[in-house]
Design a protein around this motif. Structure first.
Motif, mmCIF file in Angstrom:
data_model
loop_
_atom_site.group_PDB
_atom_site.id
_atom_site.type_symbol
_atom_site.label_atom_id
_atom_site.label_comp_id
_atom_site.label_asym_id
_atom_site.label_seq_id
_atom_site.Cartn_x
_atom_site.Cartn_y
_atom_site.Cartn_z
ATOM 1 N N ASP A 1 -55.723 89.745 -23.116
ATOM 2 C CA ASP A 1 -56.051 91.102 -22.671
ATOM 3 C C ASP A 1 -57.499 91.083 -22.184
ATOM 4 O O ASP A 1 -58.150 90.026 -22.211
ATOM 5 N N ALA A 2 -57.994 92.241 -21.739
ATOM 6 C CA ALA A 2 -59.315 92.275 -21.092
ATOM 7 C C ALA A 2 -60.439 91.748 -22.003
ATOM 8 O O ALA A 2 -61.423 91.194 -21.515
ATOM 9 N N ASP A 3 -60.281 91.889 -23.330
ATOM 10 C CA ASP A 3 -61.329 91.405 -24.248
ATOM 11 C C ASP A 3 -61.394 89.882 -24.287
ATOM 12 O O ASP A 3 -62.376 89.306 -24.753
ATOM 13 N N LYS A 4 -60.315 89.252 -23.838
ATOM 14 C CA LYS A 4 -60.247 87.782 -23.897
ATOM 15 C C LYS A 4 -60.560 87.152 -22.549
ATOM 16 O O LYS A 4 -60.175 86.019 -22.269
ATOM 17 N N VAL A 5 -61.235 87.908 -21.708
ATOM 18 C CA VAL A 5 -61.628 87.446 -20.373
ATOM 19 C C VAL A 5 -63.141 87.592 -20.240
ATOM 20 O O VAL A 5 -63.703 88.615 -20.635
ATOM 21 N N LEU A 6 -63.786 86.564 -19.711
ATOM 22 C CA LEU A 6 -65.213 86.654 -19.394
ATOM 23 C C LEU A 6 -65.388 86.417 -17.898
ATOM 24 O O LEU A 6 -64.833 85.457 -17.352
ATOM 25 N N VAL A 7 -66.165 87.290 -17.255
ATOM 26 C CA VAL A 7 -66.490 87.115 -15.836
ATOM 27 C C VAL A 7 -67.918 86.584 -15.764
ATOM 28 O O VAL A 7 -68.799 87.062 -16.489
ATOM 29 N N PRO B 1 -71.498 95.664 -18.165
ATOM 30 C CA PRO B 1 -71.229 95.051 -19.467
ATOM 31 C C PRO B 1 -71.252 93.521 -19.316
ATOM 32 O O PRO B 1 -70.809 92.996 -18.294
ATOM 33 N N SER B 2 -71.796 92.813 -20.299
ATOM 34 C CA SER B 2 -72.028 91.372 -20.112
ATOM 35 C C SER B 2 -70.735 90.606 -19.874
ATOM 36 O O SER B 2 -70.719 89.612 -19.144
ATOM 37 N N LYS B 3 -69.627 91.043 -20.431
ATOM 38 C CA LYS B 3 -68.351 90.324 -20.195
ATOM 39 C C LYS B 3 -67.811 90.544 -18.780
ATOM 40 O O LYS B 3 -66.948 89.812 -18.322
ATOM 41 N N GLY B 4 -68.293 91.584 -18.129
ATOM 42 C CA GLY B 4 -67.753 91.943 -16.818
ATOM 43 C C GLY B 4 -67.244 93.368 -16.874
ATOM 44 O O GLY B 4 -66.955 93.887 -17.955
ATOM 45 N N ILE B 5 -67.124 94.018 -15.697
ATOM 46 C CA ILE B 5 -66.668 95.415 -15.722
ATOM 47 C C ILE B 5 -65.216 95.456 -16.249
ATOM 48 O O ILE B 5 -64.405 94.591 -15.893
ATOM 49 N N PRO B 6 -64.891 96.409 -17.116
ATOM 50 C CA PRO B 6 -63.553 96.439 -17.722
ATOM 51 C C PRO B 6 -62.437 96.490 -16.680
ATOM 52 O O PRO B 6 -61.389 95.859 -16.843
ATOM 53 N N LYS C 1 -68.294 77.665 -12.030
ATOM 54 C CA LYS C 1 -69.296 76.697 -12.497
ATOM 55 C C LYS C 1 -70.020 77.231 -13.735
ATOM 56 O O LYS C 1 -70.186 76.510 -14.722
ATOM 57 N N ASN C 2 -70.438 78.467 -13.685
ATOM 58 C CA ASN C 2 -71.138 79.048 -14.840
ATOM 59 C C ASN C 2 -70.209 79.173 -16.047
ATOM 60 O O ASN C 2 -70.622 78.962 -17.181
ATOM 61 N N ILE C 3 -68.955 79.535 -15.768
ATOM 62 C CA ILE C 3 -67.966 79.619 -16.853
ATOM 63 C C ILE C 3 -67.857 78.252 -17.543
ATOM 64 O O ILE C 3 -67.882 78.147 -18.781
ATOM 65 N N LEU C 4 -67.736 77.196 -16.734
ATOM 66 C CA LEU C 4 -67.581 75.854 -17.309
ATOM 67 C C LEU C 4 -68.825 75.442 -18.089
ATOM 68 O O LEU C 4 -68.733 74.830 -19.155
ATOM 69 N N ARG D 1 -71.918 85.617 -25.714
ATOM 70 C CA ARG D 1 -73.260 85.668 -26.346
ATOM 71 C C ARG D 1 -74.238 84.800 -25.552
ATOM 72 O O ARG D 1 -75.374 85.194 -25.313
ATOM 73 N N LEU D 2 -73.780 83.627 -25.132
ATOM 74 C CA LEU D 2 -74.647 82.767 -24.310
ATOM 75 C C LEU D 2 -74.977 83.459 -22.991
ATOM 76 O O LEU D 2 -76.110 83.382 -22.503
ATOM 77 N N GLN D 3 -73.978 84.111 -22.427
ATOM 78 C CA GLN D 3 -74.198 84.815 -21.149
ATOM 79 C C GLN D 3 -75.243 85.934 -21.323
ATOM 80 O O GLN D 3 -76.086 86.147 -20.450
ATOM 81 N N GLN D 4 -75.191 86.630 -22.475
ATOM 82 C CA GLN D 4 -76.159 87.715 -22.717
ATOM 83 C C GLN D 4 -77.597 87.194 -22.723
ATOM 84 O O GLN D 4 -78.528 87.919 -22.402
ATOM 85 N N HIS D 5 -77.761 85.914 -23.090
ATOM 86 C CA HIS D 5 -79.107 85.343 -23.139
ATOM 87 C C HIS D 5 -79.455 84.524 -21.901
ATOM 88 O O HIS D 5 -80.499 83.890 -21.853
ATOM 89 N N SER D 6 -78.552 84.497 -20.929
ATOM 90 C CA SER D 6 -78.852 83.708 -19.729
ATOM 91 C C SER D 6 -78.665 84.553 -18.463
ATOM 92 O O SER D 6 -79.634 85.045 -17.890
ATOM 93 N N LEU D 7 -77.418 84.807 -18.074
ATOM 94 C CA LEU D 7 -77.179 85.543 -16.822
ATOM 95 C C LEU D 7 -77.209 87.061 -16.999
ATOM 96 O O LEU D 7 -77.445 87.789 -16.046
ATOM 97 N N SER D 8 -76.933 87.546 -18.182
ATOM 98 C CA SER D 8 -76.688 88.978 -18.501
ATOM 99 C C SER D 8 -75.290 89.395 -18.064
ATOM 100 O O SER D 8 -74.441 89.685 -18.888
ATOM 101 N N ASN D 9 -75.067 89.438 -16.764
ATOM 102 C CA ASN D 9 -73.719 89.754 -16.263
ATOM 103 C C ASN D 9 -73.608 89.258 -14.826
ATOM 104 O O ASN D 9 -74.625 89.069 -14.146
#
Ligand code: PMP
Ligand code: GLU
Length: 380
Positions: free
Chosen positions: A85-91, A60-65, A96-99, A253-261
């Protein structure tokens, strides 16, 4: 080929540049900021098991649950940050990529971001690439680069939409205690300013408890990574969290169009970071680093004319050598067998300073390196 004007303005990363220059035989490399420890076995085993089990597909693009649950739990209990909660976390692929995704998400053309000077080399290019402008807030070597009244006044008068706290800090090693950070929170609260709290050196705090502004201020995005805490810099795994889910969803959404996951089996490995065994290994490493910090401080204090207050964390020293050309000094040091990074790469306040990373050298190598540094500096 005419490159985009956007990319033409991006400078090379000084950390990578000086690290490459320092990789000559016979050079003690105190340039790149990374621990010279192996990743704890239990984490490597978990990643190997994931590979064997065929966890080789998209995640999953946000990271494994499972991992996001653990991260949300850590931020809630260890850092006392509410509303996560887990929905409010992006891996993503490292802090560096997060920033990068975060600045793209928060900053519009012309928006101002207030950064401490000196600061880690990649923040400014990320702000500029998002169309923003940096308002540099000066720190002082004599204050050990901890925010003082002048810094707070500058923040008070800044037009910034966002500011950043990085404690313990790269490049200075400064640890900003809770009361200092609370003063920053007060200003941000009054002005409606957002805070990015870059906590990648959280566990490398030697003289006090680390603190997350997200504990008391909702408009905070907390950024962290497994990179330093568990010596996993090559795994490329970091995360961001915010009680306002719209920020995390936009980054996703940006991650879905760049790294995927972030790499799937690496995420399964990182689950083991939350075991007691991995945490104990991390603590052993940190206590070795505290010892290295003390060895370095003793050595640096013996150099004539240097200003270097004892840094409370991370694995950097940022001594000021006065009115010297820090780039020429770093070049001369490489020729003499020690790789460092010129302080001016981190901002104007860094002029006359060197960033010395004790993350990748033994106490013995550090002692040799400082003898060489002393020789070069005192013969200038
Ligand atoms: N923030 C700071 C302050 C850093 O020093 C670094 C360098 N590792 C990063 C973010 C990026 O960390 P990562 O390796 O997890 O991308
Ligand atoms: N953060 C480390 C450093 O400052 C690694 C390199 C980088 O990410 O810039 O040396």
């Amino acid at each position: 080929m005419t490159l985009s004007s956007r990319v033409q303005g991006v400078p090379p990363s000084a950390t990578f540049k000086w690290s490459a220059l320092s990789k000559k035989p016979g050079v003690i490399n105190l340039s790149i900021g990374r621990p010279n420890y192996d990743t704890p076995e239990i984490i490597k085993e978990a990643a190997k098991k994931a590979l064997d089990e065929g966890k080789v597909h998209y995640a999953p693009s946000k990271g494994i649950p499972e991992l996001r649950e653990k991260i949300a739990g850590k931020l809630s209990t260890e850092n006392k940050i509410g509303g996560i909660d887990a929905d409010k976390v992006l891996v993503s692929g490292g802090a560096k990529n997060i920033l990068y995704l975060l600045f793209q998400t928060l900053v519009d053309g012309g928006d101002v971001v207030a950064l401490p000077d000196p600061a880690w080399v990649s923040y400014e290019p990320m702000v500029t690439l998002a169309g923003g402008k940096v308002d540099w807030l000066a720190l002082k070597p004599a204050e050990g680069f901890v925010a003082d009244e002048d810094y707070l006044n500058a923040l008070e008068n800044s037009k910034a939409k966002v500011t950043l706290i990085n404690s313990p800090c790269n490049p200075t090693g400064a640890f900003w205690p809770r009361d200092v950070q609370e003063k920053i929170v007060d200003i941000c609260e009054r002005k409606g300013m957002w805070i990015i709290s870059d906590e990648v050196y959280e566990y490398f705090a030697y003289d006090g408890e680390p603190w997350s502004p997200g504990e008391v201020y909702e408009k905070t995005i907390t950024v962290n990574a497994f990179s330093k805490s568990f010596s996993m810099t090559g795994w490329r795994l970091g995360y961001g969290a915010c009680p306002d889910q719209s920020v995390i969803d936009a980054m996703n959404r940006l991650q879905q169009h760049s790294l995927s996951n972030a790499t799937t089996f690496a995420q399964w490995g990182a689950l083991a970071c939350f075991t007691e065994e991995a945490r104990n290994k991390s603590e052993e490493m940190v206590s070795d680093f505290k010892n290295r910090r003390d060895v370095c401080m003793k050595a640096v204090e013996g150099i004539e004319g240097v200003v270097c207050k004892k840094p409370g964390g991370a694995f950097y020293l940022f001594p000021n050598f006065g009115d010297v050309d820090d780039t020429a000094l770093a070049e001369k040091l490489v020729e003499n067998g020690v790789g460092t990074i010129p302080g001016s790469a981190f901002g104007k306040v860094g002029r006359g300073c060197l960033r010395i990373s004790y993350g990748s050298a033994s106490a013995g190598e550090l002692a040799t390196a400082f003898t060489k540094i002393r020789g070069v500096v005192e013969n200038e």
